[in-house]
Scaffold this motif. Structure first.
Motif, short mmCIF file in Angstrom:
data_model
loop_
_atom_site.label_atom_id
_atom_site.label_comp_id
_atom_site.label_asym_id
_atom_site.label_seq_id
_atom_site.Cartn_x
_atom_site.Cartn_y
_atom_site.Cartn_z
N ILE A 174 -38.20 34.66 -17.75
CA ILE A 174 -38.46 33.32 -18.28
C ILE A 174 -39.53 32.52 -17.68
O ILE A 174 -39.49 32.57 -16.44
N ALA A 175 -40.43 32.18 -18.33
CA ALA A 175 -41.72 31.50 -17.78
C ALA A 175 -41.90 30.25 -18.43
O ALA A 175 -41.36 29.91 -19.54
N PRO A 176 -42.62 29.18 -17.63
CA PRO A 176 -42.73 28.00 -18.28
C PRO A 176 -43.64 28.06 -19.24
O PRO A 176 -44.42 29.16 -19.60
N THR A 177 -43.85 26.90 -20.25
CA THR A 177 -44.90 26.91 -21.29
C THR A 177 -46.12 26.17 -20.96
O THR A 177 -46.14 25.37 -19.87
N PRO A 178 -47.40 26.35 -21.65
CA PRO A 178 -48.53 25.50 -21.16
C PRO A 178 -48.35 23.88 -21.32
O PRO A 178 -47.28 23.56 -21.83
N ALA A 179 -49.14 23.28 -20.62
CA ALA A 179 -49.19 21.90 -20.70
C ALA A 179 -48.80 21.22 -21.72
O ALA A 179 -48.09 20.09 -21.82
N ASP A 180 -49.50 21.57 -23.05
CA ASP A 180 -49.30 20.94 -24.35
C ASP A 180 -47.92 21.40 -25.01
O ASP A 180 -47.43 20.60 -25.85
N GLN A 181 -47.22 22.02 -24.32
CA GLN A 181 -45.52 22.17 -24.54
C GLN A 181 -44.55 22.01 -23.52
O GLN A 181 -43.75 22.84 -23.31
N HIS A 182 -45.10 21.07 -22.87
CA HIS A 182 -44.55 20.90 -21.45
C HIS A 182 -43.01 20.71 -21.71
O HIS A 182 -42.53 20.27 -22.59
N GLY A 183 -42.06 21.64 -20.76
CA GLY A 183 -40.69 21.47 -20.65
C GLY A 183 -40.13 22.51 -21.43
O GLY A 183 -38.89 22.82 -21.27
N GLY A 184 -40.77 23.64 -22.19
CA GLY A 184 -40.23 24.60 -22.83
C GLY A 184 -40.10 25.82 -21.94
O GLY A 184 -40.64 25.79 -20.88
N ARG A 185 -39.64 27.07 -22.56
CA ARG A 185 -39.76 28.24 -21.87
C ARG A 185 -40.03 29.31 -22.77
O ARG A 185 -39.58 29.38 -24.11
N ASP A 186 -41.20 30.26 -22.19
CA ASP A 186 -41.32 31.47 -22.92
C ASP A 186 -40.32 32.60 -22.20
O ASP A 186 -40.32 32.73 -21.17
N VAL A 187 -39.83 33.34 -23.20
CA VAL A 187 -38.57 34.22 -23.02
C VAL A 187 -39.06 35.44 -23.28
O VAL A 187 -39.61 35.76 -24.45
#
Length: 469
Positions: free
Chosen positions: A414-427
């Motif tokens: 589970i990784a963070p998302t870029p600044a323009d998608q703040h608060g999401g998660r890339d799985v």
């Protein structure tokens, strides 16, 4: 900082040094040696072109506070490992690509062909060799933009330490201050020495493998790297995660129990993957939870400790329970799993590893979570709090971050998302090749994103585990 260079075609290779060598010999801890001298690659993608010469200069300055990275690994007389801080240097390759920067993102990850942007080192050619423990490859793309590929030997640093170094480098590059790390591996030995009772108590989530068992595991990993395991990825938006947590907390109303957003997401992934595996009702489903133990033993191991300080726990329930329990109850089980990481347990685990080293068996020790990855365990490594999108070398933050496809099935990152998608998660989920086609069916995407509203839902994206040009 000193740097020597050689040229080959469109590439230039440098050796970057701090310009000073203490000559200290840093003895690796049992947690370092448990990992072994494998390398962990990561790549950062920038819209703007980075300045290679300036990066080499700031890297050399940063290495003065991280002398272990410009050193070389040595075998000790008792079979242990140390790093000689001789400032032998870091390999830095600068290259130019003939293609433009692809528009990488959740629908188009960089995993296919990522190796071309990395400078690899041989993991079995490290000890007592002139093999760098950290390498850099800076690739400038046609028309602008750069890819910064990094590989670091896992025996010297876990994920948190890895990113602490990269963040320190980016801050040094911009003339900002940063906390200086502690390289004192003695704190791990002291942790073990303070354990009470029988050291075998600490083996709860560790296994001393039988003859040939570890070799068989490595062969299965090699099969995964040849295409037997595929990586599937998807993105969960911040709104989707908020809805997920709200549902989990509603399930726990009146119980005085609390779960985090990451607990809810982890529980959701465990439940859906449990449904997908469709094991018999009575099968024991295990969830491998990787955790940094610095905060648990804060008085013994400081936050600025730079090395490996990672453990794991394995909460479990039957397949029938996992499928039938509401999200909140499964999230509470996840939270309880993390709560198993008490100071006493970490001390006992460290003592067990030290005892196995003294007995000459540490090479045979594996995490039970890893050993069971091909069977009953789904392993989750949550990197969502690591600063992947804060690595600014003066040209702005990266627009994408990526790493090679995983080779062990039923592993989830589970990784963070870029600044323009703040608060999401890339799985990212590693699955057996024969199961990938099934999970890409719309019904499974619907299950993964059952908490999304009517807005954008990210598909399950498949990328080959092996680079294909």
């Amino acid at each position: 900082m000193t740097a020597s260079a050689s040229e080959s075609g469109a590439k230039r290779s440098f050796t970057v040094r701090a310009g000073e060598a203490s000559g200290d010999r840093i003895r690796l801890s049992v947690y370092d040696m448990l990992i072994g001298p494998i390398y962990t690659p990561r790549a950062f993608f920038y819209r703007q072109t980075l300045d290679g010469e300036a990066l080499r200069a700031s890297l050399g300055r940063t290495l003065r506070n991280f002398p272990i990275l410009s050193g070389r690994m040595k075998r000790d007389p008792d079979g242990g490992l140390s790093v000689l801080c001789d400032d032998a240097g870091v390999r830095f390759v600068e290259a130019h690509a003939s293609v433009r920067m692809p528009d990488y993102g959740p629908r188009h990850t960089a995993k296919k062909g990522l190796d071309r942007y990395l400078s690899h080192a041989m993991p079995f050619w490290v000890v007592d060799r002139d093999t760098p423990l950290f390498t850099v490859k800076l690739t400038h793309m046609k028309g602008g933009g750069s890819i910064l590929g990094l590989t670091m030997n896992h025996a010297v640093a876990d994920g948190s330490s890895y990113m602490a170094f990269v963040e320190s480098w980016s801050r040094e590059h911009r003339g900002l201050g940063y906390p200086k790390p502690s390289h004192d591996r003695g704190v791990i030995a002291a942790l073990a020495a303070s354990a009470a009772g029988d050291s075998r108590i600490g083996s709860a989530h560790l296994t001393v493998t039988r003859r040939g068992q570890k070799s068989a595991f490595i062969r299965r990993m090699a099969f995964g790297s040849l295409g037997g395991v595929k990586t599937v990825s998807t993105r969960f938006t911040a709104d989707e995660l908020a809805a997920m947590k709200d549902i989990a907390m509603a399930n726990l109303a009146g119980t005085k129990r609390w779960v985090s957003t990451n607990d809810a997401l982890t529980a959701h992934l465990w439940k859906v993957l449990g449904e997908f595996r469709a094991r018999p009702d009575t099968s024991r489903e295990r969830l491998g939870l990787v955790a940094d133990f610095r905060a648990v033993v804060a008085e013994a191991v400081p936050d600025d400790y730079w090395g490996n300080a990672v453990t794991n726990t394995r909460p479990g329930m039957t397949a029938a329970e996992l499928r039938s329990r509401p999200l909140g109850e499964v999230a509470a089980a996840v939270r309880s799993g993390f709560s198993e990481n008490t100071e006493e347990r970490i001390r006992e685990e460290a003592a067990f590893l030290c005892a196995e080293f003294e007995a000459g068996r540490l090479k045979r020790v594996m995490t039970t979570m890893g050993l069971d990855a091909f069977d009953g365990t789904i392993a989750i490594n949550n990197w969502s709090k690591l600063p992947f999108y804060d690595i600014d070398f003066g040209q702005g933050a990266p627009f994408w971050y990526d790493f090679p496809s995983m080779t062990i099935p039923w592993t989830v990152h589970i990784a963070p998302t870029p600044a323009d998608q703040h608060g999401g998660r890339d799985v990212y989920m590693a699955l057996p090749r024969e199961r990938v086609r099934t999970i890409q069916e719309p019904s499974w995407a619907d299950r993964f994103h059952r908490y999304a509203d009517s807005g954008e839902v990210f598909p399950l994206t498949f990328m080959a585990a092996k680079a294909e040009d």
